[in-house]
Design a protein around this motif. Structure first.
Motif, short mmCIF file in Angstrom:
data_model
loop_
_atom_site.label_atom_id
_atom_site.label_comp_id
_atom_site.label_asym_id
_atom_site.label_seq_id
_atom_site.Cartn_x
_atom_site.Cartn_y
_atom_site.Cartn_z
N VAL A 76 -0.70 -5.11 -8.73
CA VAL A 76 -1.22 -5.54 -7.43
C VAL A 76 -0.10 -6.05 -6.51
CG1 VAL A 76 -2.85 -7.04 -6.24
CG2 VAL A 76 -3.45 -6.06 -8.46
N PRO A 77 0.71 -7.03 -6.92
CA PRO A 77 1.78 -7.47 -6.02
C PRO A 77 2.83 -6.39 -5.74
CG PRO A 77 1.97 -8.57 -8.15
CD PRO A 77 0.66 -7.89 -8.14
N TYR A 78 3.09 -5.50 -6.69
CA TYR A 78 4.02 -4.41 -6.43
C TYR A 78 3.46 -3.46 -5.37
CZ TYR A 78 7.68 -5.32 -9.85
OH TYR A 78 8.75 -5.86 -10.52
N ALA A 82 5.03 -2.79 -1.59
CA ALA A 82 5.28 -1.44 -1.08
C ALA A 82 4.48 -1.17 0.20
CB ALA A 82 4.94 -0.41 -2.15
N LEU A 83 3.27 -1.67 0.25
CA LEU A 83 2.41 -1.45 1.41
C LEU A 83 2.98 -2.10 2.66
CD1 LEU A 83 -0.28 -0.48 2.65
CD2 LEU A 83 -1.31 -2.63 1.87
N THR A 95 -1.78 8.05 3.18
CA THR A 95 -0.53 7.49 2.67
C THR A 95 -0.78 6.27 1.80
OG1 THR A 95 0.66 8.27 4.63
CG2 THR A 95 1.70 6.54 3.34
N ILE A 96 -1.67 5.39 2.25
CA ILE A 96 -1.96 4.17 1.49
C ILE A 96 -2.61 4.52 0.15
CG2 ILE A 96 -3.36 2.08 1.45
CD1 ILE A 96 -2.96 1.92 4.48
N ASP A 101 -1.83 5.15 -5.87
CA ASP A 101 -1.76 5.99 -7.07
C ASP A 101 -0.36 5.98 -7.67
OD1 ASP A 101 -4.42 6.59 -6.70
OD2 ASP A 101 -4.08 8.60 -5.91
N GLN A 102 0.65 6.02 -6.82
CA GLN A 102 2.03 6.01 -7.30
C GLN A 102 2.35 4.72 -8.05
OE1 GLN A 102 4.66 6.75 -3.96
NE2 GLN A 102 3.47 8.54 -3.31
N ILE A 103 1.91 3.61 -7.49
CA ILE A 103 2.17 2.32 -8.14
C ILE A 103 1.45 2.23 -9.48
CG2 ILE A 103 1.85 -0.18 -7.97
CD1 ILE A 103 4.07 0.86 -6.20
#
Length: 250
Positions: A76-78, A82-83, A95-96, A101-103
């Motif tokens: 969540v914090p990562y 990134a966001l 994009t969001i 998904d990437q995280i």
């Protein structure tokens, strides 16, 4: 329980950190997972304690996957980091969603059973950018538990735990920063060692130690000596009766 000369030291307002507030509540939450606590306080309508076999099954089922919960918390914090680092011209739904998904793949090894974009903290402005506080609090909880276990050998019904928490975590309020509070109590800077150490414990080791704690509490109950170790903090005091009835509806 805040004994300071201003309401600004209270834990109900800024600059109280999420990590500080959650360390206190999550430490107490952790007790209900201890076999000793369950033996004494998890009773059926007839007053019988929860059978050890249920606790053992719970440990065998959940302990090997606890690391997944750690990864889910970290994700969540990562994701938030990134966001909020995204340029404004890239802030669109696609994009969001792809970033989430990437995280999940990066931190959790795949798509999460609890998608990041379903976490309420990410959808509410007053709760944004503080989920890392839960991670810090969980670190502090494990470090605090480790301190008590090394100092006293047990936590549940230990009469010396409360005064230590009161002196180091509660009474000072916001007069000291969170990291200082943890270090003052545990005699060590905040680290993840205790949490990682708990996750790395073999299942059979956890079961053996929890069974020993369960049996010790059962012996205290049968001997009528369940008020704590009088050698730890003078004579044991009478239990406090709150005259409360709590109904849990599942």
């Amino acid at each position: 329980n805040i004994k300071m000369p201003s309401p600004l030291f209270s834990q109900e307002r800024a600059p109280t950190s999420v990590a500080y507030a959650e360390t206190q509540s999550m430490f107490l939450d952790s007790l209900v997972g201890d076999a000793a606590w369950r033996q004494k306080y998890a009773r059926d309508r007839a007053g019988m304690p929860i059978p050890w076999e249920i606790i053992e099954e719970d440990i065998r089922t959940t302990h090997p996957t606890k690391v997944l919960s750690l990864r889910a918390m970290l994700a969540v914090p990562y994701f938030e980091k990134a966001l909020y680092e995204l340029p404004d011209d890239q802030l669109d739904a696609s994009t969001i969603s792809n970033l989430a998904d990437q995280i999940e793949h990066k931190i959790q090894g795949g798509l999460s059973s609890r998608p990041l974009l379903s976490v309420p903290h990410l959808l509410s402005d007053e709760a944004s950018c503080y989920y890392h506080g839960y991670v810090l609090a969980e670190m502090a909880v494990h470090q605090t538990r480790d301190f008590f276990l090394k100092r006293d050998g047990y936590i549940v019904d230990n009469p010396s735990v409360g005064p230590t928490l009161n002196k180091s975590y509660w009474a000072v309020g916001n007069s000291q920063p969170f990291l200082t509070l943890v270090e003052n109590l545990t005699k060590s800077p905040l680290m993840g060692d205790a949490w990682v150490g708990e996750l790395n414990r073999p299942v059979d080791t956890v079961i053996a130690e929890e069974k020993e704690a369960y049996d010790k509490m059962a012996a205290k109950e049968s001997n009528g000596d369940s008020k704590g170790d009088s050698k730890s903090n003078g004579d044991a005091k009478e239990e406090v009766k709150l005259d409360m009835h709590i109904k849990i509806v599942d």
